[in-house]
Design a protein around this motif. Structure first.
Motif, PDB file in Angstrom:
ATOM      1  N   LEU A  11     -16.594 -19.308   2.512  1.00 60.70           N
ATOM      2  CA  LEU A  11     -15.997 -18.915   3.569  1.00 60.70           C
ATOM      3  C   LEU A  11     -16.811 -17.289   3.626  1.00 60.70           C
ATOM      4  N   ALA A  12     -16.271 -16.873   2.997  1.00 61.88           N
ATOM      5  CA  ALA A  12     -16.658 -15.550   2.672  1.00 61.88           C
ATOM      6  C   ALA A  12     -17.546 -15.160   2.380  1.00 61.88           C
ATOM      7  N   LEU A  13     -18.205 -16.084   1.606  1.00 60.04           N
ATOM      8  CA  LEU A  13     -19.521 -15.171   1.453  1.00 60.04           C
ATOM      9  C   LEU A  13     -20.927 -15.967   2.802  1.00 60.04           C
ATOM     10  N   LYS A  14     -20.562 -17.046   3.283  1.00 60.19           N
ATOM     11  CA  LYS A  14     -21.052 -16.599   4.622  1.00 60.19           C
ATOM     12  C   LYS A  14     -20.827 -15.890   5.849  1.00 60.19           C
ATOM     13  N   ALA A  15     -18.821 -15.551   5.838  1.00 60.97           N
ATOM     14  CA  ALA A  15     -18.802 -14.686   6.589  1.00 60.97           C
ATOM     15  C   ALA A  15     -19.487 -13.202   6.611  1.00 60.97           C
ATOM     16  N   GLY A  16     -19.784 -12.963   5.377  1.00 54.90           N
ATOM     17  CA  GLY A  16     -20.163 -11.252   5.204  1.00 54.90           C
ATOM     18  C   GLY A  16     -19.406 -10.614   4.639  1.00 54.90           C
ATOM     19  N   VAL A  17     -17.892 -11.468   4.156  1.00 54.38           N
ATOM     20  CA  VAL A  17     -16.649 -10.899   4.608  1.00 54.38           C
ATOM     21  C   VAL A  17     -16.007 -11.000   2.774  1.00 54.38           C
ATOM     22  N   PHE A  18     -15.352  -9.805   1.866  1.00 51.27           N
ATOM     23  CA  PHE A  18     -14.433 -10.342   0.982  1.00 51.27           C
ATOM     24  C   PHE A  18     -13.680 -11.647   0.912  1.00 51.27           C
ATOM     25  N   TYR A  19     -13.734 -12.269  -0.253  1.00 53.61           N
ATOM     26  CA  TYR A  19     -12.859 -13.426  -0.235  1.00 53.61           C
ATOM     27  C   TYR A  19     -11.079 -13.154   0.343  1.00 53.61           C
ATOM     28  N   ASP A  20     -10.967 -11.948  -0.214  1.00 49.62           N
ATOM     29  CA  ASP A  20      -8.762 -11.941   0.384  1.00 49.62           C
ATOM     30  C   ASP A  20      -9.026 -12.133   2.192  1.00 49.62           C
ATOM     31  N   LYS A  21     -10.028 -11.798   2.624  1.00 53.26           N
ATOM     32  CA  LYS A  21     -10.311 -11.802   3.783  1.00 53.26           C
ATOM     33  C   LYS A  21      -9.270 -13.444   4.366  1.00 53.26           C
ATOM     34  N   VAL A  22      -9.959 -14.783   3.986  1.00 55.56           N
ATOM     35  CA  VAL A  22     -10.154 -15.905   4.122  1.00 55.56           C
ATOM     36  C   VAL A  22      -8.396 -16.529   3.598  1.00 55.56           C
ATOM     37  N   SER A  23      -8.146 -17.272   4.734  1.00 53.20           N
ATOM     38  CA  SER A  23      -6.112 -17.320   4.646  1.00 53.20           C
ATOM     39  C   SER A  23      -6.115 -18.930   5.313  1.00 53.20           C
ATOM     40  N   ASN A  24      -5.223 -19.505   5.100  1.00 51.47           N
ATOM     41  CA  ASN A  24      -4.687 -20.650   5.838  1.00 51.47           C
ATOM     42  C   ASN A  24      -5.908 -21.903   5.728  1.00 51.47           C
ATOM     43  N   ILE A  68      -9.938 -16.135   9.238  1.00 53.11           N
ATOM     44  CA  ILE A  68     -10.764 -15.156   8.235  1.00 53.11           C
ATOM     45  C   ILE A  68     -10.393 -13.966   8.660  1.00 53.11           C
ATOM     46  N   ASN A  69     -10.207 -12.835   8.575  1.00 53.25           N
ATOM     47  CA  ASN A  69      -9.469 -11.863   8.774  1.00 53.25           C
ATOM     48  C   ASN A  69      -8.479 -12.150  10.672  1.00 53.25           C
ATOM     49  N   GLY A  70      -7.281 -13.369  10.082  1.00 51.84           N
ATOM     50  CA  GLY A  70      -6.265 -13.941  10.620  1.00 51.84           C
ATOM     51  C   GLY A  70      -7.433 -14.302  12.140  1.00 51.84           C
ATOM     52  N   SER A  71      -8.336 -14.786  12.198  1.00 53.06           N
ATOM     53  CA  SER A  71      -9.214 -15.206  13.606  1.00 53.06           C
ATOM     54  C   SER A  71      -9.777 -16.615  12.647  1.00 53.06           C
ATOM     55  N   PRO A  72      -9.397 -17.775  13.747  1.00 53.53           N
ATOM     56  CA  PRO A  72     -10.191 -19.184  13.244  1.00 53.53           C
ATOM     57  C   PRO A  72     -11.948 -19.162  12.895  1.00 53.53           C
ATOM     58  N   VAL A  73     -11.911 -19.648  12.059  1.00 51.42           N
ATOM     59  CA  VAL A  73     -13.229 -19.568  11.330  1.00 51.42           C
ATOM     60  C   VAL A  73     -14.581 -19.688  12.014  1.00 51.42           C
ATOM     61  N   LYS A  74     -13.945 -20.618  13.763  1.00 56.84           N
ATOM     62  CA  LYS A  74     -15.080 -21.079  13.400  1.00 56.84           C
ATOM     63  C   LYS A  74     -15.581 -19.939  15.338  1.00 56.84           C
ATOM     64  N   GLU A  75     -14.587 -18.878  15.278  1.00 59.41           N
ATOM     65  CA  GLU A  75     -15.158 -17.748  15.908  1.00 59.41           C
ATOM     66  C   GLU A  75     -15.466 -16.478  15.359  1.00 59.41           C
ATOM     67  N   VAL A  76     -15.266 -17.027  13.721  1.00 57.11           N
ATOM     68  CA  VAL A  76     -16.068 -15.460  13.088  1.00 57.11           C
ATOM     69  C   VAL A  76     -17.271 -16.148  12.419  1.00 57.11           C
ATOM     70  N   ILE A  77     -17.502 -17.518  12.128  1.00 58.92           N
ATOM     71  CA  ILE A  77     -18.914 -18.502  11.762  1.00 58.92           C
ATOM     72  C   ILE A  77     -19.150 -19.078  12.576  1.00 58.92           C
ATOM     73  N   LYS A  78     -20.403 -18.422  13.888  1.00 55.26           N
ATOM     74  CA  LYS A  78     -21.242 -19.081  14.777  1.00 55.26           C
ATOM     75  C   LYS A  78     -21.677 -19.831  14.737  1.00 55.26           C
ATOM     76  N   ASP A  79     -22.412 -20.728  12.863  1.00 55.85           N
ATOM     77  CA  ASP A  79     -23.224 -21.732  12.174  1.00 55.85           C
ATOM     78  C   ASP A  79     -22.614 -22.910  12.136  1.00 55.85           C
ATOM     79  N   HIS A  80     -21.932 -23.692  13.393  1.00 56.10           N
ATOM     80  CA  HIS A  80     -21.423 -24.327  13.318  1.00 56.10           C
ATOM     81  C   HIS A  80     -21.977 -25.699  12.108  1.00 56.10           C
TER      82      HIS A  80
END
Lengths: 407, 407
Positions: free
Chosen positions: B227-240, B260-272
């Motif tokens: 998820l971090a790779l896809k979102a372009g963030v470091f892995y410490d930003k992925v939780s829950n 990711i960074n506290g927001s739902p993954v589907k809001e951050v990664i738009k490629d559902h």
């Protein structure tokens, strides 16, 4: 890139470094001949570049975040032989914070070979999957000039194993070429084998010779354990253990200066015959016994000892104690020949630097054994003269002194 | 002692335990078929006893010494498959203090087989040579009744790999017999495979079922990294991140509740479409890709994930976050079938216990995938009924859902 390619690569001043500290590497054992490396298929691009890997290509600002803003500046650690078994333990220790502490972010720069390139990717993938918060950058490559750029520590773990029927002199030469080139590439490096560290040091004139270390910490740890076993104490009671000399069968585990519960070993272990005749052999044969039992070289405990050696330079040495490491002999107070690399007792303030311990006792027995290891290292030096820039090599190594299990 | 011997061993009340917590073990992958185990020669005595090893046979009084008098009471950790590659990483993490902390002395009780006994001695020797101050006892043995005695944690890492042409049902049966016996021996244990944990749990009626865990932490870690790779963030930003269900291709990495960074993954990664069609496969195939690259199973990152799973139970879960672990479903708030072991989201106060997370969102897509994994585990349960004491087994496993790389 083959060894032949390496030895003909030009040395450019682009990669000249002066701030590097140099570090432990491993000798002839490190490539385990029992584990075939996977065959690599790779692109031309991968051959020539050291590139960030996967999630470690992300950018971020450590100073901008609450949890990381008190962290130290990122430290760059280059590791050769990164796809091998020892690195497979060591890299995870470096990444976890075990070596440099909980506030020190780490960048790992992994050097592999064309043959091991896919395995190197596998290692980087496992580092990704481990989610270590302190591991901030990982790059992989097969060109030492690329990988060693900006490295503050260089751990030379990779070398050729001895093939069937290969003479020790031949192995010194083959690995010497690798270490000569890596010395040129980094201009700061090290090796488990004293002669390899010497070759590196001679090929990296811009780095202080003092910064090069050859690993004898595994021998030191094994010696402590054997003394503890004999004395019937736990190993934390053994201190002041020196390994003198070469990482070979001429090595000298020093039971004259070592202490058990603060007392001289010879006062605690009354069986002096055991100390003189069996102890050293126990330490030296440990690796061979392990191969018999475990079916492969000691990767885990070797990695632990490399981590120990690094920690000894970045944390203050406990009052009254010391540790062993193979370092450049110029200016040593023990009368050991100048201009070789030799394992000796050291203390550190935890700043990465060290000083030789002055308060050491010698007797005739200890002197004699140290002299034998010294003579061997002087012979090895003559044997690699063509690699240190000191003329024509002349190999008269008197006997095969390679440690059992290190082939 | 062979599997056959194990299954006919009497269960004696001598080894009945009630205080044990039970833990992760590994499945079908753990014995790496590419690495032949050394042939063992051993005495009759070694076969039947779990004995202290070498320097770890020393006695001492931790309370009498300044440096150790504030330490906690020694904790006993039993590990099966102790001569294998995953253990070769995990044991050194347990010994270093990385899992239980700097004031927790550790006793390791290593369970091997007759065949691996010499390798087990090799592991114990490497633990000796590592001089870990917190590692105070090491014993080795091949009789689970001996090795599991007094264990507070039992890590079942050892199981049979799948042989050529072996049906999954056959493998479930063979490993099920091992886990049934180990469950009886310890009366508290666990497994990476849900069904194996269930078998253990059913054979250890004196231990609360809640104490059994099956490992899905490696899947969780891999999911976070992808998820971090896809979102372009470091892995410490992925939780829950939750892994629901079985450790198989029916597993459900939950991108609906992950953040990711506290927001739902589907809001951050738009490629559902990627989330629904590629993400889960990326996680599942990671082990297979690693085997291709690295030539062997992922031992280092698996060991890291086992350590992570243990740390999650002995340190408080960060506010608002959770972790995944395969636990007994009785009383779960998600409507998942009772009386199976299923990976679900948990939080811990750091006391070794955990509670299921209540605040979870479901949609039809997530429900459907969870139901598929649930159906599979119910089928597996019927398939091992003879090992859980619930009658005659009936195997109708619909397809081969073993993860790539786990053979």
């Amino acid at each position: 890139m083959s060894v032949a390619d390496l030895t003909t690569s030009p040395v450019t001043s682009t990669y000249t470094k002066t701030s590097s500290r140099l570090h432990s590497s491993q000798p002839f054992t490190l490539v385990n001949p029992q584990v075939p490396a996977p065959v690599a298929v790779q692109t031309e691009e991968a051959k020539n570049k050291s590139e960030c890997f996967g999630v470690f290509c992300q950018t971020y600002d450590l100073k901008a975040e609450e949890e990381t803003k008190s962290w130290k500046k990122l430290i760059n650690v280059a590791v050769s032989g990164a796809a091998g078994m020892i690195s497979n333990h060591l890299l995870f220790k470096l990444a976890s914070g075990e070596v440099f502490g909980p506030n020190q972010p780490v960048a790992l720069k992994l050097l592999g070979s064309e043959r091991s390139f896919q395995a190197l990717e596998g290692v980087a993938m496992e580092l990704e999957d481990s989610l270590y918060p302190l591991l901030r950058e990982v790059s992989i490559g097969i060109n030492p000039y690329e990988v060693f750029e900006d490295a503050e520590w260089a751990l030379l773990i990779g070398a050729k194993p001895r093939g069937p029927g290969m003479e020790r002199a031949g192995l010194l030469d083959i690995n010497g070429q690798i270490f000569a080139e890596q010395g040129k590439a980094l201009n700061a490096v090290a090796s488990l084998v004293m002669s390899s560290a010497l070759i590196c040091l001679k090929n990296a004139p811009n780095i202080p010779a003092k910064n090069f270390h050859a690993l004898t910490r595994l021998d030191e740890n094994r010696a402590k354990c054997q003394l503890a076993l004999k004395a019937g104490v736990f190993y934390d009671k053994v201190s002041n253990m020196t390994i003198w000399g070469n990482h070979s069968t001429t090595q000298v585990p020093d039971f004259l200066n070592a202490r058990i519960n603060g007392s001289p070993v010879k006062e605690v272990i009354k069986d002096h015959k055991w100390l003189e005749e069996e102890f050293t052999e126990k330490v030296q044969k440990r690796g061979g016994v392990l191969i018999q039992k475990w079916g492969r070289s000691s990767a885990a405990s070797t990695a632990v000892s490399i981590a120990d050696a690094m920690k000894s330079l970045v944390t203050p040495t406990p009052e009254g104690d010391w540790f062993s490491t193979g370092v450049y002999t110029n200016g040593n107070p023990y009368g050991i020949a100048q201009d070789i690399v030799f394992s000796m007792p050291c203390r550190s303030k935890g700043d990465g630097d060290y000083e030789l311990v002055k308060d050491i006792t010698f007797d005739e027995y200890l002197r004699k054994r140290i002299a034998k290891s010294e003579a061997e290292l002087l012979a090895e030096k003559r044997c690699v003269a063509h690699l240190t820039g000191e003329g024509v090599a002349f190999c008269d190594l008197p006997e095969d002194t390679m440690l059992p299990g290190e082939m």
